[in-house]
Design a protein around this motif. Structure first.
Motif, PDB file in Angstrom:
ATOM      1  N   ILE A  87       1.218  -0.826   0.297  1.00  0.00           N
ATOM      2  CA  ILE A  87       0.214  -0.544  -0.019  1.00  0.00           C
ATOM      3  C   ILE A  87       1.045   1.035  -0.072  1.00  0.00           C
ATOM      4  O   ILE A  87       1.935   0.906   0.728  1.00  0.00           O
ATOM      5  N   LEU A  88       0.800   2.743  -0.811  1.00  0.00           N
ATOM      6  CA  LEU A  88       1.236   3.833  -0.343  1.00  0.00           C
ATOM      7  C   LEU A  88       0.442   4.149  -1.053  1.00  0.00           C
ATOM      8  O   LEU A  88      -0.448   4.328  -1.385  1.00  0.00           O
ATOM      9  N   MET A 102       0.976  16.234 -15.452  1.00  0.00           N
ATOM     10  CA  MET A 102       1.036  15.146 -15.528  1.00  0.00           C
ATOM     11  C   MET A 102       1.956  14.747 -14.076  1.00  0.00           C
ATOM     12  O   MET A 102       2.968  13.595 -14.564  1.00  0.00           O
ATOM     13  N   VAL A 103       1.542  15.609 -13.286  1.00  0.00           N
ATOM     14  CA  VAL A 103       3.195  15.220 -12.410  1.00  0.00           C
ATOM     15  C   VAL A 103       2.050  13.991 -11.227  1.00  0.00           C
ATOM     16  O   VAL A 103       0.449  14.194 -10.934  1.00  0.00           O
ATOM     17  N   VAL A 104       3.346  12.891 -11.036  1.00  0.00           N
ATOM     18  CA  VAL A 104       2.333  11.964  -9.563  1.00  0.00           C
ATOM     19  C   VAL A 104       3.068  12.127  -8.890  1.00  0.00           C
ATOM     20  O   VAL A 104       4.399  12.174  -8.607  1.00  0.00           O
ATOM     21  N   GLU A 105       2.712  11.911  -7.482  1.00  0.00           N
ATOM     22  CA  GLU A 105       3.760  12.649  -6.309  1.00  0.00           C
ATOM     23  C   GLU A 105       3.266  10.918  -5.445  1.00  0.00           C
ATOM     24  O   GLU A 105       2.331  10.693  -5.125  1.00  0.00           O
ATOM     25  N   PHE A 116       8.958   1.488  -5.313  1.00  0.00           N
ATOM     26  CA  PHE A 116       8.851   2.784  -6.033  1.00  0.00           C
ATOM     27  C   PHE A 116       9.470   3.139  -8.060  1.00  0.00           C
ATOM     28  O   PHE A 116       9.055   3.537  -8.044  1.00  0.00           O
ATOM     29  N   PRO A 117      10.660   2.594  -7.493  1.00  0.00           N
ATOM     30  CA  PRO A 117      11.033   2.255  -8.787  1.00  0.00           C
ATOM     31  C   PRO A 117      10.812   1.796 -10.087  1.00  0.00           C
ATOM     32  O   PRO A 117      10.769   1.680 -11.082  1.00  0.00           O
ATOM     33  N   VAL A 126       8.964  10.707  -6.332  1.00  0.00           N
ATOM     34  CA  VAL A 126       9.156   9.904  -3.969  1.00  0.00           C
ATOM     35  C   VAL A 126       9.301  11.077  -3.427  1.00  0.00           C
ATOM     36  O   VAL A 126      10.128  11.207  -3.170  1.00  0.00           O
ATOM     37  N   ALA A 127       8.035  10.855  -2.149  1.00  0.00           N
ATOM     38  CA  ALA A 127       8.801  11.256  -1.322  1.00  0.00           C
ATOM     39  C   ALA A 127       9.501  10.919  -0.846  1.00  0.00           C
ATOM     40  O   ALA A 127       9.196   9.740   0.179  1.00  0.00           O
TER      41      ALA A 127
END
Length: 607
Positions: free
Chosen positions: A142-143, A154-157, A169-170, A185-186
């Motif tokens: 989960i994230l 078009m940004v996604v965090e 994440f990668p 990625v925070a």
């Protein structure tokens, strides 16, 4: 021993599920469909399901223009269980109510495949707040995966729930890029992620300014436009330019006056940067950004130039005998960085990474031009805009703040820009139709030189006209394409000077408002270095005492590339005769820096 994480099995053939087909959910689904994935919407509302499918049907093709993928299918379901069958990724976009999200993840834990990645699009809640009813094993899948408002943004965090497998994440970053999104990625859990925290601070201070009667909305928005939109300023770069010691002094004053804690401002800067001599761009040790590789001297012991040799004057010339050389500014030291290039023409260096970018024209008219990037540390060469995409890319300019490469395509009759990695390639000017033989062979449509002036909010380019034909022109347009207009129909294009012999390369000193260009045309005005002063709107400044433009110096042998070194009152010029020249900014003290019998130099840049 902790097991390594493996991607979901056969994920390319399995669906991406979006829970919620509302305004944002349907856009998220369209992104994944444009990346070639089959998408399923799950929504209890029949109207939302229909609207979600209609959005993908109507818009997926426009999204896919930037992905190069075949569009995936889209389906809609009322049943959660049916929608989740064989899913490899689920993104919930349900209402922003924490109990709904907690219950949703409990359902996902029970119904989704046990290798399925489970993501929340929430920007209000951290995903760790949604784990109350899920199993320990599910927590590792989960994230947060927060989208803004595609296709405009078009940004996604991405952010962990505190348990998320690191390998996810990668994996998701690379797949997000396939959908033409820009992933961040925070590094820690944080309410609001990255951008929303920035926006929250701006919003709070703006409201405080208004509440205290210091300014009004119109003035605030105008200042923001001038400083950050037209000026293309960014927070960390701006602090490095101001100087971190100065930033700390200012923040210390604010902290004392307002009774604020200095822990995350002054103390942070002192402990991590200032006490170690890292003061920003004025320091050889750098600041928030590491010291720029290109601002240090190389093993030559002095600043360096990077120059392109097109290769057509080589002892054994061919269409792939071009090279890229590095040369000291006293002309005494030379090193070849790359060989066997296909007519290299325009070049630029990213001051943050030291990467060298250049264009390869390829065979004119064959649509086999390319843009490449070279890492001088690892000596690796990467084609970022591949063959078959553009025709004859010419001169190149970098906007280092927006991380964009601008370049002209001569036989393509166009101006393009893309990101530093080659993504988001877009045509921003179409001077003619390259498939129309009459327009394609009309040299007045040929775009060659390019310069970007973020402080003016404009870019400039040359259309050179026929060889030595006195039909050359220089144009300008706004960096932002006017809404509703196309590269061929944009109405902000201005011809700022015409009737030039054959203008080639361009560069602008934004501090002085001076535009410089080379011209390879006939004397007395061609084979020259020229200059023109621009007004505050980026147009030629003409007065009784100031001519529209001046010829600074002449007697080149087919002048091509130029590079300004304002700090040292210098201009470097190349020509096809195989010579690199240096002169003062006013054209005085012209001298030969370097000359080579079997060379024909085109683009030039420097650290």
């Amino acid at each position: 021993m902790k097991q390594s994480w493996n991607p979901p099995k056969n994920y390319r053939d399995r669906p991406v599920v979006i829970l919620g087909a509302g305004v944002l959910g349907r856009r998220i689904g369209c992104i994944w469909a444009s990346a070639g994935f089959n998408v399923r919407f799950r929504d209890p509302s029949a109207q939302q399901r229909d609207d979600g499918l209609a959005y993908v049907q109507e818009n997926a093709a426009s999204y896919a223009k930037h992905t190069g993928k075949s569009i995936g299918t889209a389906q809609a379901f009322e049943s959660m269980e049916d929608a989740l069958t064989d899913a490899w990724l689920v993104i919930e976009a349900v209402p922003e109510k924490i109990q709904i999200k907690i219950d949703t993840f409990a359902q996902l834990d029970a119904l989704a495949p046990n290798d399925c990645i489970l993501a929340s699009n929430s920007s209000s809640y951290k995903s760790c707040e949604m784990l109350e009813k899920v199993s320990e094993s599910a927590k590792r899948r989960i994230l947060n995966m927060h989208y803004y408002m595609p296709p405009q943004c078009m940004v996604v965090e991405l952010m962990t729930d505190g348990y998320t497998e690191e390998g996810i994440f990668p994996f998701l970053v690379e797949l997000c890029k396939e959908g033409n999104t820009l992933p961040f990625v925070a590094r820690k859990q944080s309410t609001g992620f990255i951008f929303n925290r920035l926006w929250a601070a701006v919003k709070r201070e703006t409201l405080s300014i208004l509440a205290e009667g210091v300014s009004v909305p119109e003035e605030i928005d105008t200042l923001w436009t001038e400083m950050f939109i037209k000026g293309r300023s960014t927070p960390c770069t701006m602090m490095d330019q101001v100087g971190l010691d100065t930033v700390a002094f200012i923040e210390s004053h604010y902290a004392q006056e307002r009774g604020l804690s200095s822990k995350n401002t002054v103390d942070y800067l002192n402990e991590n940067y200032i006490n170690h001599g890292k003061l920003g761009t004025k320091s050889s040790l750098g600041g928030l950004y590491a010291a720029s590789k290109t601002k240090t001297t190389n093993h030559f012991g002095e600043p360096r130039l990077v120059v392109l040799d097109i290769g057509l004057s080589a002892a054994s010339p061919s269409m792939s005998s071009g090279s890229v050389i590095e040369i000291s500014t006293n002309g005494e030291h030379k090193e070849v960085l790359a060989e066997n290039q296909s007519l290299p023409d325009g070049v630029g260096i990213d001051p943050c990474t030291g990467r060298v970018f250049w264009t390869n024209m390829g065979v004119p008219g064959k649509n086999d031009g390319s843009v490449v990037a070279f890492d001088r540390e690892s000596k690796t060469l990467e084609t970022i805009v591949p063959h078959g995409t553009i025709n004859t890319p010419k001169q190149l300019a970098l906007d280092t703040q927006s991380k964009k490469i601008y370049f002209c395509d001569r036989e393509g009759l166009a101006v393009y820009r893309c990101n530093f990695d080659g993504s988001q390639l877009e045509k921003i000017v179409e001077a003619g139709n390259p498939t129309d033989i009459n327009e394609a062979t009309d040299a007045t449509n040929w775009c060659v030189g390019i310069a970007v002036a973020p402080t003016l909010g404009k870019f400039y380019w040359t259309q050179k006209g026929p060889s030595k034909g006195n039909q050359g022109r220089i144009f300008s347009a706004n960096i932002s394409l006017p809404e509703g207009q196309s590269p061929a129909s944009r109405k902000d294009i201005e011809c700022i000077i015409d009737s030039l012999p054959e203008p080639i390369d361009l560069e602008i000193d934004q501090d002085s408002g001076l535009m410089y260009w080379t011209d390879r045309g006939e004397i007395p005005f061609g084979n020259s270095l020229n200059r023109m002063r621009l007004d505050q709107d980026g147009r030629p400044l003409v007065t009784e005492s100031i001519k529209k433009h001046e010829v600074l110096t002449r007697q080149f042998n087919e002048a091509i590339g130029l590079k300004l070194d304002v700090k040292n009152n210098a201009v470097y010029v190349t020509d096809l005769g195989g010579t690199i020249y240096r002169c003062d900014l006013d054209g005085g003290h012209k001298s030969v820096l370097y000359s080579e019998e079997f060379a024909a130099f085109t683009g030039i840049t420097m650290s």
